[in-house]
Design an enzyme around this catalytic site. Structure first.
Site, PDB file in Angstrom:
ATOM      1  N   HIS A   1      -1.273   6.428  -8.461  1.00  0.00           N
ATOM      2  CA  HIS A   1      -2.169   5.291  -8.224  1.00  0.00           C
ATOM      3  C   HIS A   1      -2.397   5.203  -6.716  1.00  0.00           C
ATOM      4  O   HIS A   1      -1.476   5.456  -5.929  1.00  0.00           O
ATOM      5  CB  HIS A   1      -1.531   3.956  -8.655  1.00  0.00           C
TER       6      HIS A   1
ATOM      7  N   CYS B   1       2.523  -3.325  -6.713  1.00  0.00           N
ATOM      8  CA  CYS B   1       2.116  -3.254  -8.125  1.00  0.00           C
ATOM      9  C   CYS B   1       2.892  -4.208  -9.027  1.00  0.00           C
ATOM     10  O   CYS B   1       2.512  -4.428 -10.168  1.00  0.00           O
ATOM     11  CB  CYS B   1       2.117  -1.838  -8.655  1.00  0.00           C
TER      12      CYS B   1
END
Ligand code: ARG
Length: 290
Positions: free
Chosen positions: A175, A271
């Site tokens: 990511h 996150c």
């Protein structure tokens, strides 16, 4: 309106590393002790955000959805508009319905305004791969391992803002938020080797050298690029001294939290949170309006 930053977090009671969808995840390394450590680490992150002046909304855990603790992957949120994520791996697809109802409830409470879906066939894993750069007034969009290239146009169309696409080159930094973090002073903290040569060139074109803070492999592997930035404060996992020195030299204050149990799943501070009140209004306009 409450001027404090607003973050979403998830109760970690059902967190677990029981499957492997990235190279950091090793189900055999998981234990009940890790769950206990995760509970206190998550509490410490929440308290750190609150001490920094933020509000935190916490959603309930759901059995069987261990990665629900990473709400950055739930959606991209800007100016009250929520673009719901679509996950690549079946292991996480069950989270979509949960987050859809979470955002419906947040909308009913006036905490977000509008919830929209991605076009069919587009995969996009939320703010993990779609990072708003407040100073440049654009989205940095990661694609490759998780989000599809088609997500770039979908984000541009949904928000009507400039989007800069960056292709990710490694499964370990799957990511964008694992290897790229735009900071409030205009700097970008990033780990170059996580990107394709073309994406590295794009970063160099867009960000002058004086504003590029390169993380080493060790610093990126410590999940310190995955940081929450509030003004001059950076909240991150335990940082190597080398990184602490670099960021302090640029005027940032670091608050480190031991997030080891979450790093076992390939995630850390950024996150584990999702900023809900992000606005596209330039900072200067906000100050002028006050
Ligand atoms: N185990 C999760 C996954 O592989 C970790 C997600 C971390 N999220 C992030 N935005 N980096 O999907």
């Amino acid at each position: 309106m409450d001027p404090r930053p607003l973050f979403l977090m998830t109760d970690p009671s059902c967190f677990d590393v029981c499957y492997q969808i990235n190279p950091w995840m090793r189900p055999t390394a998981w234990s009940p002790a890790a769950l206990a450590a995760a509970q206190s680490a998550s509490g410490e992150l929440r308290a750190t955000l609150q001490t920094a002046g933020a509000r935190v909304e916490t959603i309930e855990a759901v059995r069987g959805l261990p990665d629900l603790v990473f709400p950055a992957n739930a959606a991209i949120v800007l100016d009250g508009k929520v673009l719901l994520a679509r996950f690549r791996h079946p292991e996480r697809q069950g989270e979509e319905a949960v987050f859809r109802s979470v955002f419906a409830r947040l909308k009913a409470r006036g905490l977000v305004d509008e919830v929209v879906d991605l076009p069919d066939g587009v995969l996009q894993e939320g703010a993990g791969d779609g990072i708003w750069d407040a100073g440049r007034e654009l989205f940095w969009v990661g694609f490759g391992p998780r989000s599809t290239k088609s997500s770039v146009a979908a984000i541009r169309r949904t928000f009507g803002r400039e989007v800069v696409a960056l292709e990710l080159a490694s499964d370990r930094f799957y990511h964008l938020d694992t290897c790229f973090c735009p900071l409030s002073g205009g700097e970008v903290l990033y780990y170059a080797d996580a990107f394709t040569p073309q994406a590295q060139a794009t970063i160099r074109e867009r960000v002058p050298q004086a504003l590029r803070i390169e993380a080493t492999a060790g610093e990126a592997e410590a999940f310190c690029v995955n940081a929450v930035n509030l003004d001059d404060r950076l909240i991150m996992a335990r940082a190597p001294a080398s990184l602490r020195a670099k960021l302090t030299a640029h005027g940032y204050r670091l608050t480190e939290v031991d997030l080891a149990p979450f790093i076992l799943s390939g995630g850390a501070a950024y996150c584990m949170t999702l900023r809900l009140d992000r606005t596209s209004q330039p900072h200067s306009a906000i100050l002028a309006a006050e």
